[in-house]
Design a protein around this motif. Structure first.
Motif, PDB file in Angstrom:
ATOM      1  N   ALA A 149     -26.692 -14.302  -6.883  1.00 30.43           N
ATOM      2  CA  ALA A 149     -26.303 -13.853  -8.222  1.00 30.43           C
ATOM      3  C   ALA A 149     -26.679 -14.875  -9.284  1.00 30.43           C
ATOM      4  CB  ALA A 149     -24.803 -13.575  -8.270  1.00 30.43           C
ATOM      5  N   VAL A 150     -26.505 -16.157  -8.986  1.00 33.79           N
ATOM      6  CA  VAL A 150     -26.892 -17.207  -9.932  1.00 33.79           C
ATOM      7  C   VAL A 150     -28.398 -17.191 -10.146  1.00 33.79           C
ATOM      8  CG1 VAL A 150     -27.021 -19.708 -10.266  1.00 33.79           C
ATOM      9  CG2 VAL A 150     -24.881 -18.667  -9.473  1.00 33.79           C
ATOM     10  N   THR A 151     -29.152 -17.104  -9.058  1.00 30.37           N
ATOM     11  CA  THR A 151     -30.612 -17.087  -9.152  1.00 30.37           C
ATOM     12  C   THR A 151     -31.098 -15.879  -9.939  1.00 30.37           C
ATOM     13  OG1 THR A 151     -30.760 -18.216  -7.014  1.00 30.37           O
ATOM     14  CG2 THR A 151     -32.743 -17.110  -7.806  1.00 30.37           C
ATOM     15  N   LEU A 152     -30.543 -14.710  -9.639  1.00 30.00           N
ATOM     16  CA  LEU A 152     -30.955 -13.484 -10.314  1.00 30.00           C
ATOM     17  C   LEU A 152     -30.650 -13.536 -11.807  1.00 30.00           C
ATOM     18  CD1 LEU A 152     -32.156 -10.658  -9.793  1.00 30.00           C
ATOM     19  CD2 LEU A 152     -29.828  -9.827  -9.462  1.00 30.00           C
ATOM     20  N   SER A 153     -29.642 -14.327 -12.175  1.00 31.12           N
ATOM     21  CA  SER A 153     -29.244 -14.453 -13.580  1.00 31.12           C
ATOM     22  C   SER A 153     -29.946 -15.611 -14.278  1.00 31.12           C
ATOM     23  CB  SER A 153     -27.727 -14.625 -13.667  1.00 31.12           C
ATOM     24  OG  SER A 153     -27.063 -13.534 -13.056  1.00 31.12           O
ATOM     25  N   SER A 154     -31.036 -16.095 -13.699  1.00 31.71           N
ATOM     26  CA  SER A 154     -31.875 -17.166 -14.259  1.00 31.71           C
ATOM     27  C   SER A 154     -31.210 -18.528 -14.218  1.00 31.71           C
ATOM     28  CB  SER A 154     -32.293 -16.842 -15.703  1.00 31.71           C
ATOM     29  OG  SER A 154     -33.005 -15.633 -15.754  1.00 31.71           O
ATOM     30  N   GLY A 155     -30.129 -18.644 -13.447  1.00 30.08           N
ATOM     31  CA  GLY A 155     -29.478 -19.939 -13.283  1.00 30.08           C
ATOM     32  C   GLY A 155     -30.046 -20.698 -12.102  1.00 30.08           C
ATOM     33  N   LYS A 156     -29.515 -21.889 -11.897  1.00 28.83           N
ATOM     34  CA  LYS A 156     -29.949 -22.739 -10.792  1.00 28.83           C
ATOM     35  C   LYS A 156     -28.744 -23.032  -9.902  1.00 28.83           C
ATOM     36  CE  LYS A 156     -31.842 -27.295  -9.648  1.00 28.83           C
ATOM     37  NZ  LYS A 156     -32.306 -28.612 -10.190  1.00 28.83           N
ATOM     38  N   PRO A 157     -28.729 -22.503  -8.677  1.00 28.14           N
ATOM     39  CA  PRO A 157     -27.635 -22.840  -7.763  1.00 28.14           C
ATOM     40  C   PRO A 157     -27.797 -24.267  -7.234  1.00 28.14           C
ATOM     41  CG  PRO A 157     -29.208 -21.378  -6.684  1.00 28.14           C
ATOM     42  CD  PRO A 157     -29.680 -21.548  -8.094  1.00 28.14           C
ATOM     43  N   VAL A 158     -26.730 -25.042  -7.309  1.00 32.76           N
ATOM     44  CA  VAL A 158     -26.708 -26.409  -6.786  1.00 32.76           C
ATOM     45  C   VAL A 158     -25.608 -26.462  -5.735  1.00 32.76           C
ATOM     46  CG1 VAL A 158     -26.350 -28.844  -7.322  1.00 32.76           C
ATOM     47  CG2 VAL A 158     -27.523 -27.354  -8.971  1.00 32.76           C
ATOM     48  N   HIS A 159     -25.975 -26.748  -4.498  1.00 31.52           N
ATOM     49  CA  HIS A 159     -25.014 -26.649  -3.406  1.00 31.52           C
ATOM     50  C   HIS A 159     -24.334 -27.988  -3.137  1.00 31.52           C
ATOM     51  CE1 HIS A 159     -27.598 -23.093  -2.678  1.00 31.52           C
ATOM     52  NE2 HIS A 159     -26.419 -22.551  -2.443  1.00 31.52           N
ATOM     53  N   TYR A 160     -23.016 -27.951  -3.151  1.00 33.67           N
ATOM     54  CA  TYR A 160     -22.246 -29.145  -2.793  1.00 33.67           C
ATOM     55  C   TYR A 160     -21.790 -29.040  -1.343  1.00 33.67           C
ATOM     56  CZ  TYR A 160     -17.971 -26.376  -3.806  1.00 33.67           C
ATOM     57  OH  TYR A 160     -16.978 -25.418  -3.826  1.00 33.67           O
ATOM     58  N   ARG A 161     -21.593 -30.184  -0.742  1.00 33.89           N
ATOM     59  CA  ARG A 161     -21.322 -30.267   0.690  1.00 33.89           C
ATOM     60  C   ARG A 161     -19.857 -29.985   1.003  1.00 33.89           C
ATOM     61  NH1 ARG A 161     -19.694 -34.912   3.682  1.00 33.89           N
ATOM     62  NH2 ARG A 161     -20.197 -34.780   5.902  1.00 33.89           N
ATOM     63  N   CYS A 162     -19.635 -29.151   2.003  1.00 33.74           N
ATOM     64  CA  CYS A 162     -18.311 -29.027   2.608  1.00 33.74           C
ATOM     65  C   CYS A 162     -18.359 -29.756   3.950  1.00 33.74           C
ATOM     66  CB  CYS A 162     -17.916 -27.564   2.787  1.00 33.74           C
ATOM     67  SG  CYS A 162     -17.676 -26.692   1.224  1.00 33.74           S
ATOM     68  N   ASP A 163     -17.351 -30.558   4.219  1.00 33.16           N
ATOM     69  CA  ASP A 163     -17.383 -31.520   5.325  1.00 33.16           C
ATOM     70  C   ASP A 163     -16.731 -30.930   6.577  1.00 33.16           C
ATOM     71  OD1 ASP A 163     -17.329 -33.680   7.011  1.00 33.16           O
ATOM     72  OD2 ASP A 163     -16.384 -35.053   5.591  1.00 33.16           O
ATOM     73  N   GLU A 164     -17.549 -30.690   7.586  1.00 30.33           N
ATOM     74  CA  GLU A 164     -17.032 -30.120   8.838  1.00 30.33           C
ATOM     75  C   GLU A 164     -16.026 -31.038   9.503  1.00 30.33           C
ATOM     76  OE1 GLU A 164     -18.912 -27.710  12.668  1.00 30.33           O
ATOM     77  OE2 GLU A 164     -20.202 -29.014  11.448  1.00 30.33           O
ATOM     78  N   GLN A 165     -16.203 -32.354   9.328  1.00 32.18           N
ATOM     79  CA  GLN A 165     -15.280 -33.318   9.935  1.00 32.18           C
ATOM     80  C   GLN A 165     -13.926 -33.357   9.222  1.00 32.18           C
ATOM     81  OE1 GLN A 165     -16.239 -34.730  12.814  1.00 32.18           O
ATOM     82  NE2 GLN A 165     -18.077 -33.475  12.499  1.00 32.18           N
ATOM     83  N   GLN A 166     -13.859 -32.777   8.041  1.00 28.34           N
ATOM     84  CA  GLN A 166     -12.612 -32.715   7.271  1.00 28.34           C
ATOM     85  C   GLN A 166     -12.184 -31.255   7.092  1.00 28.34           C
ATOM     86  OE1 GLN A 166     -10.916 -35.450   6.403  1.00 28.34           O
ATOM     87  NE2 GLN A 166     -12.496 -36.733   7.357  1.00 28.34           N
ATOM     88  N   ASN A 167     -12.260 -30.517   8.193  1.00 29.75           N
ATOM     89  CA  ASN A 167     -11.838 -29.107   8.205  1.00 29.75           C
ATOM     90  C   ASN A 167     -12.577 -28.257   7.177  1.00 29.75           C
ATOM     91  OD1 ASN A 167      -9.898 -29.460  10.301  1.00 29.75           O
ATOM     92  ND2 ASN A 167      -8.514 -30.376   8.794  1.00 29.75           N
ATOM     93  N   TRP A 168     -13.831 -28.640   6.911  1.00 25.38           N
ATOM     94  CA  TRP A 168     -14.700 -27.899   6.004  1.00 25.38           C
ATOM     95  C   TRP A 168     -14.218 -27.946   4.549  1.00 25.38           C
ATOM     96  CZ3 TRP A 168     -19.456 -27.044   7.286  1.00 25.38           C
ATOM     97  CH2 TRP A 168     -19.806 -26.697   8.591  1.00 25.38           C
ATOM     98  N   PHE A 169     -13.454 -28.955   4.178  1.00 28.98           N
ATOM     99  CA  PHE A 169     -13.055 -29.099   2.777  1.00 28.98           C
ATOM    100  C   PHE A 169     -14.247 -29.571   1.946  1.00 28.98           C
ATOM    101  CE2 PHE A 169      -8.200 -29.530   2.236  1.00 28.98           C
ATOM    102  CZ  PHE A 169      -7.971 -28.483   3.112  1.00 28.98           C
TER     103      PHE A 169
END
Length: 404
Positions: free
Chosen positions: A135-155
């Motif tokens: 949805a962000v890409t289609l709306s001409s935005g730029k998705p920036v992915h932040y990390r969720c930490d598997e070692q911290q219960n995916w927080f």
């Protein structure tokens, strides 16, 4: 003759949950094979039905659904959502702050179109629900992915989020309870996200579609209940909590610093008006669903279907040599990791395709959820306990042969 091509806007849009492997599954079904579809959270496919009183109320009131209604949605349905927001502790929500849509998906796309200029950045979790990235890409935005930490219960990794905020960052997406990991975030984590939004003038986009699907006494806090000086868009609907995925009935609540978003809200109202109104028969279900007996509580309690299916699936996944899985505290999914020492996977899409061809089980590869590694799978645990046990046994045999 000249060929016709899709718009360049779609070049970087990806939604692999319904991608190449699903097309192969359909081909197998057309040939007469029976495929166990553990790729999407579709409760009705596994006899998890919409509560009878909701179905009957829609049928009884169907005569009211013949014409257009207010573009934001039926007054009675929005009033029920307003009362629900009060129960969730979200302050100062007026009925005009609520928009009903054809599922949350439509509302996500609508709000991204209203919010983003070309190059505006939106922080999205990795792994994510890929509709957000699309949805962000289609709306001409730029998705920036932040990390969720598997070692911290995916927080979410707050330090990683901080590093990725730039002058172009417009908003941050929080999927809680999370799809695909099943993580449910603590109030402490939510307050940290709010503080970042406050400091950097970000909008918080809270996807809370699984807020009633909770296990082991886990409590879900709506992030919009924790502040009034930050702008929140909260998304929810009937698809999961009420097993009404096919109704396509969702809502969006705008709360918090609304006084600073008058122009943005005007844009959302413009887009809302352009689609005339959302599906009216499905809106008839909202008041009964939110005000009636919450049968989801029985399903997620010990002894309930979803609880027991989660227990069986999680135990059997972790019993497979080389496989580990954080136990989900919410939602309908597991996101197991395949240890690269046991499974040197170069192409996780090929892995799930091979599983489909050999065992007729359809999963989704982890890379479809916008993570960098190829070592994860998403497993839906909606089928009955005996079916899940059989599927996990077949997955274990497949992985044993794959490793060899």
């Amino acid at each position: 003759m000249q060929n016709y091509f899709k718009s360049a806007k779609l070049d970087n849009v990806c939604y692999e949950i319904r991608g190449v492997v699903l097309r192969e599954a359909r081909r197998l079904e057309e040939e007469g094979h029976r495929v166990l579809k553990l790729n999407i959270g579709n409760p009705a496919a596994f006899e998890l039905d919409v509560p009878e009183e909701i179905q009957q109320d829609v049928i009884y009131n169907m005569h009211q659904a013949q014409g257009y209604v207010e573009s934001k949605g039926l007054f009675s349905a929005r009033k029920a959502v307003m009362h629900y927001s009060q129960q969730r502790g979200i302050p100062r929500v007026d009925i005009d702050d609520i928009y009903l849509g054809n599922g949350v998906s439509e509302l996500i796309v609508m709000s991204m179109q209203a919010m983003l200029n070309t190059g505006d950045e939106v922080l999205i979790p990795a792994p994510d629900y890929p509709l957000w990235t699309a949805a962000v890409t289609l709306s001409s935005g730029k998705p920036v992915h932040y990390r969720c930490d598997e070692q911290q219960n995916w927080f979410p990794d707050i330090d990683d989020i901080k590093k990725k905020i730039t002058r172009r960052t417009k908003a941050i997406v929080l999927i809680n309870p999370n799809n695909p990991t099943g993580a449910v975030y603590s109030d402490e984590l939510l307050r940290q996200v709010i503080e970042l939004a406050r400091k950097h003038n970000l909008i918080i986009l809270a996807d809370e579609i699984y807020d009633k699907i909770l296990y082991d006494g886990t409590v879900h806090t709506s992030i919009a209940s924790l502040a009034e000086d930050v702008l929140f868009f909260t998304y929810n609907g009937l698809s999961k909590n009420y097993r009404a995925a096919g109704y396509r009935s969702g809502w969006m609540i705008i709360s918090g610093a609304k006084h600073r978003a008058r122009d943005l809200i005007e844009g959302i109202e413009m887009l809302s008006n352009m689609r005339l109104c959302a599906n009216v028969p499905a809106q008839l279900a909202i008041q009964t669903a939110l005000g009636g007996y919450q049968s989801i509580n029985d399903l997620v309690a010990p002894g309930g279907r979803l609880y027991e299916q989660r227990e069986t699936t999680w135990r059997m996944l972790n019993d497979i040599p080389g496989v580990s899985c954080v136990k989900p505290q919410g939602a309908l999914y597991m996101f197991p990791k395949l240890d690269p020492k046991h499974f040197p996977i170069a192409n996780d899409e090929k892995l799930v395709l091979d599983l489909l061809l050999q065992e007729k089980i359809l999963l989704v590869q982890g890379s479809a959820f916008n993570i960098d590694d190829k070592q994860h799978l998403r497993v839906v645990f909606l089928p009955r306990q005996d079916t899940m046990a059989d599927a996990m046994g077949r997955l274990a045999n497949f992985l044993e042969h794959y490793r060899q």
